[in-house]
Design a protein around this motif. Structure first.
Motif, PDB file in Angstrom:
ATOM      1  N   SER A 119       0.876  -1.182   0.000  1.00 56.06           N
ATOM      2  CA  SER A 119       0.000   0.000   0.000  1.00 56.06           C
ATOM      3  C   SER A 119       0.905   1.222   0.000  1.00 56.06           C
ATOM      4  CB  SER A 119      -0.903   0.005   1.237  1.00 56.06           C
ATOM      5  OG  SER A 119      -0.144   0.039   2.418  1.00 56.06           O
ATOM      6  N   ALA A 120       0.326   2.423  -0.161  1.00 54.34           N
ATOM      7  CA  ALA A 120       1.166   3.626  -0.239  1.00 54.34           C
ATOM      8  C   ALA A 120       0.420   4.858   0.231  1.00 54.34           C
ATOM      9  CB  ALA A 120       1.674   3.822  -1.665  1.00 54.34           C
ATOM     10  N   LEU A 121       1.207   5.826   0.730  1.00 53.89           N
ATOM     11  CA  LEU A 121       0.717   7.173   1.052  1.00 53.89           C
ATOM     12  C   LEU A 121       1.558   8.170   0.268  1.00 53.89           C
ATOM     13  CD1 LEU A 121       0.336   7.173   4.967  1.00 53.89           C
ATOM     14  CD2 LEU A 121      -1.454   6.838   3.263  1.00 53.89           C
ATOM     15  N   ILE A 122       0.915   9.204  -0.262  1.00 52.56           N
ATOM     16  CA  ILE A 122       1.647  10.288  -0.924  1.00 52.56           C
ATOM     17  C   ILE A 122       1.496  11.528  -0.053  1.00 52.56           C
ATOM     18  CG2 ILE A 122       1.791  11.823  -2.921  1.00 52.56           C
ATOM     19  CD1 ILE A 122       0.387   8.315  -3.259  1.00 52.56           C
ATOM     20  N   THR A 123       2.611  12.026   0.445  1.00 47.74           N
ATOM     21  CA  THR A 123       2.594  13.196   1.341  1.00 47.74           C
ATOM     22  C   THR A 123       3.069  14.435   0.581  1.00 47.74           C
ATOM     23  OG1 THR A 123       4.818  12.650   2.114  1.00 47.74           O
ATOM     24  CG2 THR A 123       2.964  11.806   3.409  1.00 47.74           C
ATOM     25  N   GLU A 124       2.552  15.567   1.044  1.00 46.66           N
ATOM     26  CA  GLU A 124       2.899  16.837   0.390  1.00 46.66           C
ATOM     27  C   GLU A 124       3.740  17.693   1.328  1.00 46.66           C
ATOM     28  OE1 GLU A 124      -1.357  18.986   1.492  1.00 46.66           O
ATOM     29  OE2 GLU A 124      -0.922  18.395  -0.576  1.00 46.66           O
ATOM     30  N   PRO A 125       4.453  18.678   0.790  1.00 48.19           N
ATOM     31  CA  PRO A 125       5.294  19.548   1.633  1.00 48.19           C
ATOM     32  C   PRO A 125       4.447  20.352   2.619  1.00 48.19           C
ATOM     33  CG  PRO A 125       5.877  19.748  -0.696  1.00 48.19           C
ATOM     34  CD  PRO A 125       4.588  18.990  -0.646  1.00 48.19           C
ATOM     35  N   GLY A 126       5.105  20.828   3.640  1.00 43.80           N
ATOM     36  CA  GLY A 126       4.438  21.701   4.581  1.00 43.80           C
ATOM     37  C   GLY A 126       4.263  21.103   5.954  1.00 43.80           C
ATOM     38  N   GLY A 127       4.607  19.844   6.139  1.00 37.72           N
ATOM     39  CA  GLY A 127       4.477  19.223   7.457  1.00 37.72           C
ATOM     40  C   GLY A 127       5.824  18.749   7.965  1.00 37.72           C
ATOM     41  N   ASP A 128       5.792  17.980   9.052  1.00 36.27           N
ATOM     42  CA  ASP A 128       7.036  17.445   9.625  1.00 36.27           C
ATOM     43  C   ASP A 128       7.492  16.184   8.904  1.00 36.27           C
ATOM     44  OD1 ASP A 128       7.017  19.435  11.526  1.00 36.27           O
ATOM     45  OD2 ASP A 128       5.822  18.241  12.957  1.00 36.27           O
ATOM     46  N   CYS A 129       6.712  15.725   7.955  1.00 40.33           N
ATOM     47  CA  CYS A 129       7.016  14.483   7.256  1.00 40.33           C
ATOM     48  C   CYS A 129       7.641  14.775   5.892  1.00 40.33           C
ATOM     49  CB  CYS A 129       5.736  13.659   7.104  1.00 40.33           C
ATOM     50  SG  CYS A 129       5.970  12.104   6.230  1.00 40.33           S
ATOM     51  N   GLU A 130       8.637  13.977   5.549  1.00 38.04           N
ATOM     52  CA  GLU A 130       9.289  14.095   4.247  1.00 38.04           C
ATOM     53  C   GLU A 130       8.244  13.921   3.141  1.00 38.04           C
ATOM     54  OE1 GLU A 130      13.024  14.651   2.385  1.00 38.04           O
ATOM     55  OE2 GLU A 130      12.821  14.142   4.506  1.00 38.04           O
ATOM     56  N   PRO A 131       8.135  14.869   2.192  1.00 37.61           N
ATOM     57  CA  PRO A 131       7.154  14.707   1.116  1.00 37.61           C
ATOM     58  C   PRO A 131       7.596  13.622   0.133  1.00 37.61           C
ATOM     59  CG  PRO A 131       8.467  16.666   0.745  1.00 37.61           C
ATOM     60  CD  PRO A 131       8.873  16.143   2.092  1.00 37.61           C
ATOM     61  N   GLY A 132       6.612  13.086  -0.585  1.00 32.76           N
ATOM     62  CA  GLY A 132       6.921  12.063  -1.580  1.00 32.76           C
ATOM     63  C   GLY A 132       6.045  10.838  -1.422  1.00 32.76           C
ATOM     64  N   SER A 133       6.510   9.730  -1.969  1.00 33.30           N
ATOM     65  CA  SER A 133       5.760   8.474  -1.961  1.00 33.30           C
ATOM     66  C   SER A 133       6.317   7.536  -0.890  1.00 33.30           C
ATOM     67  CB  SER A 133       5.844   7.789  -3.326  1.00 33.30           C
ATOM     68  OG  SER A 133       5.351   8.620  -4.350  1.00 33.30           O
ATOM     69  N   TRP A 134       5.422   7.102   0.013  1.00 33.47           N
ATOM     70  CA  TRP A 134       5.789   6.150   1.067  1.00 33.47           C
ATOM     71  C   TRP A 134       5.111   4.817   0.732  1.00 33.47           C
ATOM     72  CZ3 TRP A 134       9.106   7.420   5.044  1.00 33.47           C
ATOM     73  CH2 TRP A 134       9.377   8.781   5.234  1.00 33.47           C
ATOM     74  N   VAL A 135       5.908   3.787   0.498  1.00 36.48           N
ATOM     75  CA  VAL A 135       5.386   2.463   0.115  1.00 36.48           C
ATOM     76  C   VAL A 135       5.621   1.485   1.269  1.00 36.48           C
ATOM     77  CG1 VAL A 135       5.446   0.595  -1.583  1.00 36.48           C
ATOM     78  CG2 VAL A 135       5.909   2.959  -2.294  1.00 36.48           C
ATOM     79  N   PHE A 136       4.567   0.750   1.614  1.00 32.46           N
ATOM     80  CA  PHE A 136       4.638  -0.158   2.767  1.00 32.46           C
ATOM     81  C   PHE A 136       4.096  -1.522   2.353  1.00 32.46           C
ATOM     82  CE2 PHE A 136       2.671  -1.784   6.791  1.00 32.46           C
ATOM     83  CZ  PHE A 136       3.853  -1.947   7.515  1.00 32.46           C
ATOM     84  N   GLY A 137       4.890  -2.581   2.562  1.00 34.49           N
ATOM     85  CA  GLY A 137       4.414  -3.919   2.210  1.00 34.49           C
ATOM     86  C   GLY A 137       5.495  -4.964   2.343  1.00 34.49           C
ATOM     87  N   ALA A 138       5.290  -6.109   1.696  1.00 34.82           N
ATOM     88  CA  ALA A 138       6.257  -7.204   1.741  1.00 34.82           C
ATOM     89  C   ALA A 138       7.564  -6.749   1.097  1.00 34.82           C
ATOM     90  CB  ALA A 138       5.699  -8.418   1.017  1.00 34.82           C
ATOM     91  N   PRO A 139       8.719  -6.958   1.746  1.00 39.84           N
ATOM     92  CA  PRO A 139       9.986  -6.418   1.254  1.00 39.84           C
ATOM     93  C   PRO A 139      10.298  -6.788  -0.191  1.00 39.84           C
ATOM     94  CG  PRO A 139      10.264  -7.246   3.474  1.00 39.84           C
ATOM     95  CD  PRO A 139       8.878  -7.643   3.044  1.00 39.84           C
ATOM     96  N   GLU A 140      10.107  -8.064  -0.552  1.00 40.44           N
ATOM     97  CA  GLU A 140      10.465  -8.484  -1.900  1.00 40.44           C
ATOM     98  C   GLU A 140       9.573  -7.868  -2.969  1.00 40.44           C
ATOM     99  OE1 GLU A 140       7.991 -11.859  -0.047  1.00 40.44           O
ATOM    100  OE2 GLU A 140       9.433 -10.317   0.580  1.00 40.44           O
ATOM    101  N   PHE A 141       8.361  -7.418  -2.592  1.00 44.69           N
ATOM    102  CA  PHE A 141       7.460  -6.765  -3.542  1.00 44.69           C
ATOM    103  C   PHE A 141       7.715  -5.257  -3.588  1.00 44.69           C
ATOM    104  CE2 PHE A 141       5.390 -10.773  -2.937  1.00 44.69           C
ATOM    105  CZ  PHE A 141       4.760 -11.034  -4.143  1.00 44.69           C
ATOM    106  N   VAL A 142       7.976  -4.653  -2.419  1.00 42.28           N
ATOM    107  CA  VAL A 142       8.235  -3.216  -2.380  1.00 42.28           C
ATOM    108  C   VAL A 142       9.502  -2.873  -3.165  1.00 42.28           C
ATOM    109  CG1 VAL A 142       8.824  -1.274  -0.868  1.00 42.28           C
ATOM    110  CG2 VAL A 142       7.001  -2.859  -0.210  1.00 42.28           C
ATOM    111  N   LEU A 143      10.516  -3.737  -3.062  1.00 38.17           N
ATOM    112  CA  LEU A 143      11.803  -3.467  -3.707  1.00 38.17           C
ATOM    113  C   LEU A 143      11.983  -4.279  -4.991  1.00 38.17           C
ATOM    114  CD1 LEU A 143      14.079  -3.382  -0.518  1.00 38.17           C
ATOM    115  CD2 LEU A 143      13.069  -1.444  -1.751  1.00 38.17           C
ATOM    116  N   ALA A 144      10.868  -4.722  -5.558  1.00 38.55           N
ATOM    117  CA  ALA A 144      10.949  -5.586  -6.744  1.00 38.55           C
ATOM    118  C   ALA A 144      11.625  -4.897  -7.913  1.00 38.55           C
ATOM    119  CB  ALA A 144       9.545  -6.050  -7.138  1.00 38.55           C
TER     120      ALA A 144
END
Length: 806
Positions: free
Chosen positions: A382-407
């Motif tokens: 699954s993934a979250l896309i964050t935007e600038p302006g907060g305490d979190c690094e903007p961009g695409s955050w991908v979360f899941g099984a390691p071999e699939f996330v880094l495929a």
């Protein structure tokens, strides 16, 4: 199927025709045991035939006072019928499937019908939350959409993760749809479906294996067949004692001869042993019920006390079935990664694993999220896309099984992260990876991983072990019970759980490598204790393999996949979360799911076994002397020395009343096999001592003078009671205040029979002349010495056997 058939399904006319042809989904009914068969098995026995024949004869002769023995026999029969009928009724209600309706496509319209209305060739319309009502083959998923069909087969196969089904794959009846939609063509219905086959197997009638009940039933069979020739000897002897057949019939003395014959025969039958055993089981069942342990068949109380091989299903038994957060290993410095995990864990549609992140990361604040991509089992992320302006690094955050996330990422950091995740997975933990990229996620309806992904953190999860599991495992290890953990999950996961609960044999075996041969399987089971990827059929085979090596096997579980193994085990145990089918075949159900109830059940079983062994010696002593006296007096044509009502005195005071209390007292003796052998090695010599005392009285009394029939019967009753009460005193040891009170109360009861005139008249006994009284006292004194010598010999014999076993 053609495109037209996929859009239309069967017509109602086609469905009706197939239903009439016997291609409907009707489930097989009934168990292998009818009520008539249960009644016949419990009522029409040699044992009952002899007892009730004697009961009827005495009623016809108007000697109802001597016919009281019929009541225990009637109670025994009723208890046997009720126990077996309750077991039958439970099995008849058993069902693997509990779907209220099925959804099928007919004439191009999806409609809901009763599950039994499904026919071969129907198209099932499957949606999340549905239970599959017949075995079917997937012909379309999501009507062409991307997700496909996800099915939970854990209750059938033990595999805890949802299974993705593609076109052409089979879905089993009894499984549940957890994601996606599909059309599936029914390929097996009714008795041929997977769920129905499980149901038929589970419904096969059987009673719990009980050493106590089995030994007692075997003993009763021996006695029943021995009684047939003994009856002829006793009846002939009684008629000869009254002057022969002709003289007895002519004088009317045949009535007394018949009463004596009935007394001799009935005395040989341990009427109360079955009754006392059933009462002890019932009281234990009520006691355990207060601790939320349901005993579905009374003899199961003793089962766990005899078990030396305990097979535990991992999920739902050793673990709660829930995942818990274990550890987070940070791999790269990216601001706000904890808040991303907190958002993923608190999302309304978060799955069970993601929800574990809410507690450790939920209070880290919320990033500014501009888009979300939900988890999909096909892509495994699954993934979250964050935007600038907060305490979190903007961009695409991908979360899941390691071999699939880094495929699609081939960097040194990615390779190192995959290696680290693999090492963690080898320990049996579940791993997920959080990665970040400054690039966008593309693909539209079919999301694609962004480039430039950097591994940020590896998250590990473990199954939540029940709080009581470790202590309970330690208890069983101390008691010499060999524990095996069996699961449909990955062997590494099962091994991790086994280590957590203190089982040292943690090299998990993949059951797909196990042999089909029972002997070879038994050899492996003697060595290994942790098994993964086990099928329902293999669980059952494991139970059979252990039993083939002489083990007494208990099996716990909660899924339908456990039902057959639970049924065939010596003791089947279901958890509170178990399916109705599994609870139906289990002998014992932990209603509150607390695994730490098991030691209490062991203790209760030991109490029952030890106490029934104690009281069985009383009953078998009586059976021995009754057989011996009946046989000897019959051969010698001597009148039987007791009336049936006089035997009621000795039975009640030396056996019946004290046995009831002794069977319910605390007793922590450890279980030892060989219950019947130990009982007989004491009871047979003790019965011979009592017989010798009665013969001595019959031979010596005439030398002291002439005594009336009532005086001789009274003397015989006192001699018998005196020695038998000392047998009771010996078996009531070790000394306990309540046991001493019981024995003294029985002596007092014997005195009251002679002291109260109307009681003395009812039982047809009288005070003895002095000479006869001293003879009785001497015979009892010798009997007491012999019984004490027997006790010392029997104890030393048991101690020597225990030493040789250890």
């Amino acid at each position: 199927m053609t495109a037209v058939e996929l859009e239309r399904g069967l017509t109602e006319a086609e469905a009706d025709e197939r239903m009439r042809a016997g291609k409907g989904n009707a489930s097989p009914d009934g168990s292998s045991r009818s009520l008539g068969e249960i009644l016949a098995a419990n009522v029409f026995t040699v044992f009952n035939g002899i007892v009730f024949a004697g009961f009827g004869i005495l009623l016809v002769l108007g000697r109802w006072q001597d016919a009281l023995f019929g009541l225990p026999a009637l109670f025994n029969t009723v208890i046997g019928v009720v126990q077996e009928f309750n077991a039958k009724r439970t099995l008849d209600r058993l069902a693997v499937m509990n779907a209220p309706s099925a959804r099928v496509l007919r004439d191009g319209v999806a409609r809901e019908i009763a599950p039994e209305g499904v026919v071969l060739g129907d198209l099932l319309v499957l949606r999340p939350g549905d239970q599959v009502t017949a075995d079917a083959r997937v012909v379309r998923t999501d009507h062409g959409g991307p997700r496909g069909l996800e099915v939970d087969e854990s209750m059938l196969t033990g595999e805890s993760d949802p299974i993705r089904k593609a076109v052409g794959d089979e879905v089993l009846s009894g499984s549940n749809v957890v994601g996606g939609t599909a059309l599936a063509e029914v390929v097996q219905v009714g008795a041929d479906s997977y769920a129905a086959k499980l149901t038929v197997e589970a419904r096969r009638f059987s009673l719990v294996r009980s050493e106590l009940r089995g030994s007692i039933d075997r003993l009763l069979r021996w006695i029943s067949w021995a009684l047939l020739p003994l009856i002829l000897i006793v009846v002939n002897g009684q008629m000869q004692a009254f002057g022969g057949w002709g003289a007895a019939i002519a004088s009317g003395a045949w009535r007394e001869a018949v009463v004596g014959a009935v007394a001799a025969v009935i005395a040989m039958v341990p009427l109360g042993l079955v009754l006392i055993t059933s009462i002890a089981f019932a009281v234990s069942g009520l006691k355990l019920a207060k601790d939320n342990v349901l005993i579905q068949e009374l003899p199961a109380v003793e089962g766990l006390a005899r078990v030396d091989a305990l097979c535990l299903d991992k999920t739902g038994t050793v673990t709660t079935g829930e995942m818990v957060f274990n550890h987070a290993a940070q791999l790269a410095d990216r601001a706000g990664w904890q808040s991303v995990l907190g958002t993923l864990g608190t999302a309304p549609d978060a799955n069970g694993t993601a929800q574990c992140l809410a507690a450790p990361f939920g209070d880290h604040g919320a990033p500014r999220v501009c888009a979300e991509i939900p988890f999909d089992s096909a892509r495994k992320w699954s993934a979250l896309i964050t935007e600038p302006g907060g305490d979190c690094e903007p961009g695409s955050w991908v979360f899941g099984a390691p071999e699939f996330v880094l495929a699609t990422t081939d960097t040194a950091a990615a390779r190192e992260a995959l290696a680290q995740a693999g090492a963690i997975a080898e320990s049996g933990l579940r791993t997920l990876l959080l990665a970040h990229s400054t690039e966008a996620i593309g693909g539209g309806e079919h999301p694609e991983l962004p480039g430039g992904l950097v591994p940020v953190a590896i998250l590990s999860f473990r199954e939540e072990v029940r709080d009581d599991a470790l202590a309970t495992m330690a208890y069983f290890a101390k008691q010499g019970v060999d524990v095996r953990i069996i699961s449909g999950d990955d062997p590494r996961t099962v091994s991790a759980v086994a280590r957590e609960v203190g089982i040292e044999h943690t090299a998990g075996v993949d059951a797909r490598t196990l042999p089909d041969d029972i002997d070879e399987l038994a050899e492996i089971l003697e060595r290994e204790h942790v098994f993964g990827r086990v099928t329902p059929q293999q669980k059952r085979a494991m139970v059979h393999a252990l039993q083939s090596r002489g083990h007494v096997v208990a099996m716990t579980g909660d899924g339908v996949n456990d039902a057959l193994a639970i049924k065939d085990a010596d003791l089947g145990i279901a958890m509170d979360t178990a399916t109705p089918a599994t609870k139906a075949v289990a002998r014992l159900v932990l209603l509150d799911g607390r695994f730490d109830r098991m030691p209490g059940v062991v203790a209760e079983g030991r109490r029952v076994i030890a106490n029934i062994e104690r009281v069985s010696k009383l009953f078998l002593t009586k059976t021995t002397y009754a057989l011996a006296i009946g046989f000897i007096f019959g051969l010698l044509a001597w009148a039987f020395p007791f009336l049936p009502r006089q035997l009621s005195i000795t039975d009640g005071l030396t056996i019946g009343i004290p046995a009831f209390f002794l069977a319910l007292m605390p007793n922590a003796s450890r279980y030892r096999p060989g219950f019947m052998k130990r009982s007989l090695t004491f009871a047979v010599p003790a019965g011979i001592v009592v017989t010798a005392g009665i013969l001595a009285l019959h031979l010596l009394a005439p030398r002291l003078g002439e005594f009336t029939l009532t005086e001789m019967q009274s003397a015989a009753t006192l001699a018998l009671a005196g020695i038998a009460l000392w047998v009771l005193a010996v078996l009531a040891r070790p000394v306990h205040p309540f046991r001493v009170l019981i024995v003294l109360a029985m002596y007092a009861g014997l005195g009251l029979v002679w002291a109260i005139p109307f009681v003395r008249d009812f039982f047809a006994v009288t005070w003895l002349p002095a000479d006869l009284g001293w003879l009785v006292l001497g015979i009892v004194a010798v009997g007491v010495v012999l019984i004490e010598a027997l006790r010392a010999w029997h104890r030393s014999r048991i101690e020597l056997r225990d030493v040789s076993l250890t």
